[in-house]
Design a protein around this motif. Sequence first.
Motif, PDB file in Angstrom:
ATOM      1  N   PRO A  21       0.809  -1.225   0.000  1.00 58.33           N
ATOM      2  CA  PRO A  21       0.000   0.000   0.000  1.00 58.33           C
ATOM      3  C   PRO A  21       0.840   1.273   0.000  1.00 58.33           C
ATOM      4  O   PRO A  21       0.442   2.285  -0.603  1.00 58.33           O
ATOM      5  N   LEU A  22       1.989   1.258   0.668  1.00 64.17           N
ATOM      6  CA  LEU A  22       2.821   2.460   0.719  1.00 64.17           C
ATOM      7  C   LEU A  22       3.375   2.801  -0.655  1.00 64.17           C
ATOM      8  O   LEU A  22       3.400   3.967  -1.062  1.00 64.17           O
ATOM      9  N   ARG A  23       3.793   1.770  -1.380  1.00 66.14           N
ATOM     10  CA  ARG A  23       4.290   1.990  -2.739  1.00 66.14           C
ATOM     11  C   ARG A  23       3.169   2.497  -3.646  1.00 66.14           C
ATOM     12  O   ARG A  23       3.377   3.360  -4.496  1.00 66.14           O
ATOM     13  N   ALA A  24       1.981   1.952  -3.472  1.00 69.10           N
ATOM     14  CA  ALA A  24       0.849   2.401  -4.276  1.00 69.10           C
ATOM     15  C   ALA A  24       0.521   3.862  -3.988  1.00 69.10           C
ATOM     16  O   ALA A  24       0.248   4.665  -4.901  1.00 69.10           O
ATOM     17  N   GLU A  25       0.581   4.234  -2.710  1.00 67.73           N
ATOM     18  CA  GLU A  25       0.297   5.613  -2.316  1.00 67.73           C
ATOM     19  C   GLU A  25       1.300   6.577  -2.935  1.00 67.73           C
ATOM     20  O   GLU A  25       0.960   7.692  -3.331  1.00 67.73           O
ATOM     21  N   LEU A  26       2.531   6.133  -3.050  1.00 67.82           N
ATOM     22  CA  LEU A  26       3.576   6.977  -3.625  1.00 67.82           C
ATOM     23  C   LEU A  26       3.256   7.335  -5.077  1.00 67.82           C
ATOM     24  O   LEU A  26       3.400   8.488  -5.506  1.00 67.82           O
ATOM     25  N   ARG A  64       0.237   7.219  -6.550  1.00 73.84           N
ATOM     26  CA  ARG A  64      -0.982   8.029  -6.621  1.00 73.84           C
ATOM     27  C   ARG A  64      -0.719   9.469  -6.199  1.00 73.84           C
ATOM     28  O   ARG A  64      -1.318  10.404  -6.737  1.00 73.84           O
ATOM     29  N   ALA A  65       0.201   9.638  -5.258  1.00 76.25           N
ATOM     30  CA  ALA A  65       0.564  10.995  -4.854  1.00 76.25           C
ATOM     31  C   ALA A  65       1.256  11.720  -5.995  1.00 76.25           C
ATOM     32  O   ALA A  65       1.055  12.928  -6.200  1.00 76.25           O
ATOM     33  N   HIS A  66       2.082  11.009  -6.751  1.00 74.35           N
ATOM     34  CA  HIS A  66       2.717  11.627  -7.916  1.00 74.35           C
ATOM     35  C   HIS A  66       1.672  12.052  -8.939  1.00 74.35           C
ATOM     36  O   HIS A  66       1.747  13.157  -9.498  1.00 74.35           O
ATOM     37  N   GLU A 121       0.186  26.514  -7.185  1.00 70.30           N
ATOM     38  CA  GLU A 121       0.265  26.952  -5.791  1.00 70.30           C
ATOM     39  C   GLU A 121       0.182  25.780  -4.806  1.00 70.30           C
ATOM     40  O   GLU A 121       0.607  25.893  -3.654  1.00 70.30           O
ATOM     41  N   ALA A 122      -0.357  24.652  -5.256  1.00 72.53           N
ATOM     42  CA  ALA A 122      -0.482  23.494  -4.362  1.00 72.53           C
ATOM     43  C   ALA A 122       0.686  22.521  -4.492  1.00 72.53           C
ATOM     44  O   ALA A 122       0.876  21.654  -3.636  1.00 72.53           O
ATOM     45  N   ARG A 123       1.496  22.678  -5.541  1.00 71.27           N
ATOM     46  CA  ARG A 123       2.516  21.668  -5.817  1.00 71.27           C
ATOM     47  C   ARG A 123       3.640  21.659  -4.791  1.00 71.27           C
ATOM     48  O   ARG A 123       4.210  20.610  -4.506  1.00 71.27           O
ATOM     49  N   ARG A 124       3.969  22.801  -4.252  1.00 73.00           N
ATOM     50  CA  ARG A 124       5.084  22.842  -3.291  1.00 73.00           C
ATOM     51  C   ARG A 124       4.784  21.966  -2.077  1.00 73.00           C
ATOM     52  O   ARG A 124       5.623  21.158  -1.650  1.00 73.00           O
ATOM     53  N   ALA A 125       3.588  22.109  -1.530  1.00 74.28           N
ATOM     54  CA  ALA A 125       3.212  21.297  -0.366  1.00 74.28           C
ATOM     55  C   ALA A 125       3.127  19.824  -0.733  1.00 74.28           C
ATOM     56  O   ALA A 125       3.551  18.949   0.031  1.00 74.28           O
ATOM     57  N   LEU A 126       2.584  19.541  -1.920  1.00 71.28           N
ATOM     58  CA  LEU A 126       2.487  18.155  -2.359  1.00 71.28           C
ATOM     59  C   LEU A 126       3.864  17.548  -2.586  1.00 71.28           C
ATOM     60  O   LEU A 126       4.100  16.372  -2.283  1.00 71.28           O
ATOM     61  N   ARG A 127       4.796  18.353  -3.135  1.00 77.11           N
ATOM     62  CA  ARG A 127       6.147  17.857  -3.368  1.00 77.11           C
ATOM     63  C   ARG A 127       6.840  17.538  -2.054  1.00 77.11           C
ATOM     64  O   ARG A 127       7.550  16.530  -1.936  1.00 77.11           O
ATOM     65  N   ARG A 142       8.231  13.843  -0.779  1.00 75.11           N
ATOM     66  CA  ARG A 142       9.557  13.519  -0.240  1.00 75.11           C
ATOM     67  C   ARG A 142       9.436  12.747   1.070  1.00 75.11           C
ATOM     68  O   ARG A 142      10.209  11.824   1.338  1.00 75.11           O
ATOM     69  N   GLU A 143       8.471  13.144   1.890  1.00 77.10           N
ATOM     70  CA  GLU A 143       8.263  12.434   3.156  1.00 77.10           C
ATOM     71  C   GLU A 143       7.858  10.984   2.902  1.00 77.10           C
ATOM     72  O   GLU A 143       8.306  10.065   3.600  1.00 77.10           O
ATOM     73  N   ARG A 144       6.997  10.762   1.905  1.00 78.14           N
ATOM     74  CA  ARG A 144       6.585   9.400   1.576  1.00 78.14           C
ATOM     75  C   ARG A 144       7.776   8.582   1.075  1.00 78.14           C
ATOM     76  O   ARG A 144       7.919   7.403   1.405  1.00 78.14           O
ATOM     77  N   GLU A 145       8.616   9.200   0.242  1.00 77.88           N
ATOM     78  CA  GLU A 145       9.786   8.487  -0.269  1.00 77.88           C
ATOM     79  C   GLU A 145      10.711   8.071   0.873  1.00 77.88           C
ATOM     80  O   GLU A 145      11.236   6.945   0.884  1.00 77.88           O
ATOM     81  N   GLU A 146      10.918   8.971   1.818  1.00 73.13           N
ATOM     82  CA  GLU A 146      11.746   8.628   2.978  1.00 73.13           C
ATOM     83  C   GLU A 146      11.111   7.511   3.796  1.00 73.13           C
ATOM     84  O   GLU A 146      11.807   6.635   4.329  1.00 73.13           O
ATOM     85  N   GLN A 147       9.787   7.525   3.894  1.00 75.32           N
ATOM     86  CA  GLN A 147       9.090   6.469   4.625  1.00 75.32           C
ATOM     87  C   GLN A 147       9.256   5.119   3.920  1.00 75.32           C
ATOM     88  O   GLN A 147       9.472   4.085   4.570  1.00 75.32           O
TER      89      GLN A 147
END
Length: 348
Positions: A42-47, A49-51, A60-66, A70-75
């Motif tokens: 599920p974590l890989r799938a979330e990564l 879908r987040a992309h 204006e929303a991309r900075r927060a999403l980016r 990064r936090e998901r990638e570290e996780q």
Amino acid sequence: MPEPSPLASPEHLALARAALERPDDVETLQVLADWLEENDQPLRAELIRAHLEMSTAPDEARRALRERQREREEQVEREWLAPLCGSDATCHFERGVPASIALGLGAFLDRGEEVALSTGVGHFEVYYRPHLGAEARLGALADHPLLPSVGVLDLQGAYLNATEVEELAASPNLTGLTELLLQNNSVGAEGVRALAQCRALKALRRLRLGGNLLGDAGVRFLVEGTGLPRLAELDLSQNSITDAGAAALARAPLLARLGVLDLSKNALSDAGVGRLAASPAVEGLRALDLGDNFFGNPGMYALARSWHLRGLQALDVRGNYFGAAAVEAWARSPYIGALLGERFRNLR
């Protein structure tokens, strides 16, 4: 050796390969995310879908999403990769898909095959660091079955001598290498001769040989070799190269293939710099580092007058012995004048 995980299945490998090769194929990414969800990832799938969410979000929303991405990638690295490879391992993601894994030499030798089976990632970056050990096991690298999957091999400061480099260059398993980093070893001229003749290095684009006791003989062996057909970036810094080495390089077909050349911290005088500047083979260079050599005004005049250097985007000449007149010539040059930095403007 454990049983292959579902991530090593042909179905997953084909989907992941397609997602990496076709960056605009949203449907494949969606199918891959669904497959990962269905196969307990599920974590890989979330990564992924987040992309997909980030790629369609307003600016204006991309900075927060980016940042969240990064936090998901570290996780993913902590929870998925570290238990397999150790905490020093990292993963390079493209569009939310793991594209390559970077891990220390010891971990690669000990667990590389297990990592490949467990993750389904088929590309590796391998690096040597003193605190990770493995000094006495460099010989095992040349015969490792996964060496063809290594794209970046970083052995800087690994205490390599010419004989060890010759053994590595004799391996037929270097066909995947695009970057070979060998700074601060004792490669020597004979080690360079072996690399320059290595037919397996047909994909190599970046070769870093700074601080390796090459001398002018090493440059001659390098340019006379029949290998390295795709080399584009070459670091020869801090190798006691004189004007004779510069002359050999200036007339070599190898130079015409380079986009980046580092000759800093050598012993080039005005004559050597002049030979390089006059060579039509430098026309493809985008970046040239001549810092900390021994040339003065005549060398700088030669660079400023060289039509062949018109494609340069970066030029470093710090630590040499030219004065205000040479800087003025540099500033007036129609070829490299735009590269005059603030450091030298005050000398005019």
